[in-house]
Design an enzyme around this catalytic site. Structure first.
Site, PDB file in Angstrom:
ATOM      1  N   ARG A   1       0.808  -1.231   0.000  1.00 53.82           N
ATOM      2  CA  ARG A   1       0.000   0.000   0.000  1.00 53.82           C
ATOM      3  C   ARG A   1       0.846   1.289   0.000  1.00 53.82           C
ATOM      4  NH1 ARG A   1      -3.124   1.536   3.292  1.00 53.82           N
ATOM      5  NH2 ARG A   1      -4.751   2.247   1.902  1.00 53.82           N
TER       6      ARG A   1
ATOM      7  N   CYS B   1      14.920  -5.082  -3.682  1.00 55.87           N
ATOM      8  CA  CYS B   1      15.740  -4.236  -4.548  1.00 55.87           C
ATOM      9  C   CYS B   1      14.896  -3.298  -5.387  1.00 55.87           C
ATOM     10  CB  CYS B   1      16.601  -5.118  -5.457  1.00 55.87           C
ATOM     11  SG  CYS B   1      17.515  -6.317  -4.517  1.00 55.87           S
TER      12      CYS B   1
END
Ligand code: PLP
Length: 416
Positions: free
Chosen positions: A312, A344
């Protein structure tokens, strides 16, 4: 979130200490409060008690079988958006006659499964879908109960990704085309027209858009009745907001008060489809601090939960409160940090430029209000096993989904 509070300087879910829980099940972990889930469901029941109604919990918000089963036992129905959610709802014991099937892209196979289960209603979103549903029902020798999802063209004043009732949205049939589409539906012998539905958006914090939308829907119902299309069910959708930060959403009772006079006058059965307002504040994401890092211009707290666990913040710029599990930290120094995960991606953050009580390596943090659209939107990005889910009930708890293993993650894959 009063079911998450400090006791003896430790953050607890109901009567379960989160440090003890973390020691047992590990982190990251989603932790849900049964009492909180039931409290919100019962608030809806009370608010709509004056009219015939069914609270159809929007399964997509949190579809864990433990959560669904808890709500099913308390009398909830389900609003489903896929064949997979139909499977879950039935597995959890939700009666088929309390299940609504929503969504703009239902396949024939999903329609067949839902007809076989004999669900309450299909919320149909286009004329094309009506024709396909009619054909599938006739092939099976049944009639499909339908409502049209009507797009009332109101601005719900929420994040653009979760505003669904504007003219420009992909959802529903425009109000201007609704009568003609209903007349077509009424002529199709595989369909039984029973209702009208709307869902104008999510995380709504004002009642005015609902007042506008339900008035438009009521006018449509009257027009349809004049044309002998007897609408018996009005489904007002979901979307009631919760408090993440400083929002002051209407209470369940205030929300119902806006809708009920109009609905009562129509003499219909009322359906509501709440998701976030049932599960959102019933859950937290529990995570442990791995490292602290000072990058000159910025300070980072690197935790073991990431965007794959809770997307979110990255997806909607959502703000989740972060609390130290050790209450003593609240008396110590405060610093401005980014709370980030191990993935990453620069979008992998849970909080940005946040003033937080300084957290040390090994500390537990609770990401609050994570019960809805948390685990349900999680993924295996970076080949990260999805988190364990725990349902707390008083001083006990149940692992309602075990943490995934690496074996789980490669199941179904093949090396050539
Ligand atoms: C997502 C959705 C809901 C639930 O919305 P919340 O904001 O979680 O209450 C209800 N109905 C439909 C059709 C939806 O798409």
């Amino acid at each position: 979130m009063e079911h998450f509070a400090y006791r003896n300087f430790e953050l607890c879910c109901e009567r379960v200490s989160l440090p003890a829980l973390a020691a047992d099940v590990g982190t990251p972990a989603y932790v849900y409060s049964k009492a909180a889930l039931l409290e919100s469901l019962l608030a809806y029941e009370r608010a709509f008690a004056g009219v015939p109604h069914v609270v159809c919990y929007a399964v997509k918000a949190n579809s864990n079988l433990g959560v669904l089963g808890t709500l099913a036992k308390a009398g909830a129905g389900a609003d489903i958006a896929s064949g997979g959610e139909l499977y879950r709802a039935l597995r959890a014991g939700i009666p088929p006659k309390k299940i609504l099937f929503a969504g703009p892209g239902k396949t024939r196979e999903e329609m067949r499964d839902a007809l076989k289960a004999d669900i309450l209603m299909f919320n149909v979103e286009s004329a094309g879908e009506l024709r396909v549903l009619d054909a599938v029902a006739r092939e099976m020798g049944v009639r499909a109960p339908v409502a049209l999802r009507v797009n009332p063209d109101v601005d719900p004043q929420t994040h653009p990704y979760i505003a669904t009732g504007l003219k420009s949205a992909k959802f529903g049939v425009p109000l201007a085309e609704a009568v003609a589409t209903y007349e077509e539906a009424a002529r199709l012998s595989g369909l039984e027209v029973v209702g009208v539905q709307m869902h104008i958006g999510s995380q709504l914090t004002r009642t005015a858009p609902w007042a506008d939308a339900v008035a438009r829907l009521a006018a449509l119902v009257r027009t349809l009745r004049e044309r002998t299309i007897d609408i018996r069910v009005v489904d007002v959708g979901g979307g009631l907001g919760i408090r993440y930060r400083e929002e002051t959403p209407p209470t369940h009772a205030e929300y119902a008060t806006v809708l009920l006079p109009v609905l009562r006058e129509l003499g219909v059965t009322v359906l509501v489809e709440p998701g976030r307002s049932i599960a959102g504040n019933a859950g937290v994401l529990l995570t442990r601090v791995l490292y602290r890092k000072d990058a000159g211009a910025k300070r980072f707290v690197i935790v073991d939960a990431a965007m794959n666990d809770l997307i979110r913040p990255a997806l909607y710029d959502a703000w989740h409160e972060i609390r130290p599990v050790d209450e003593a930290r609240l008396g110590g120094p405060v610093e401005t940090v980014d709370v980030v995960g191990p993935v990453c991606e620069s979008g992998d953050f849970l909080a940005k430029d946040r003033r937080l009580a300084a957290a040390e390596e090994g500390d537990l943090l609770a990401v609050m209000s994570a019960g809805a659209y948390g685990f349900a939107m999680s993924s295996n990005y970076n080949t990260r096993p999805r988190a364990v889910e725990v349902l707390v009930d008083g001083s006990g708890y149940t692992i309602v989904r075990r943490r995934e293993t690496y074996e789980d993650l490669v199941a179904g894959e093949t090396i050539l």
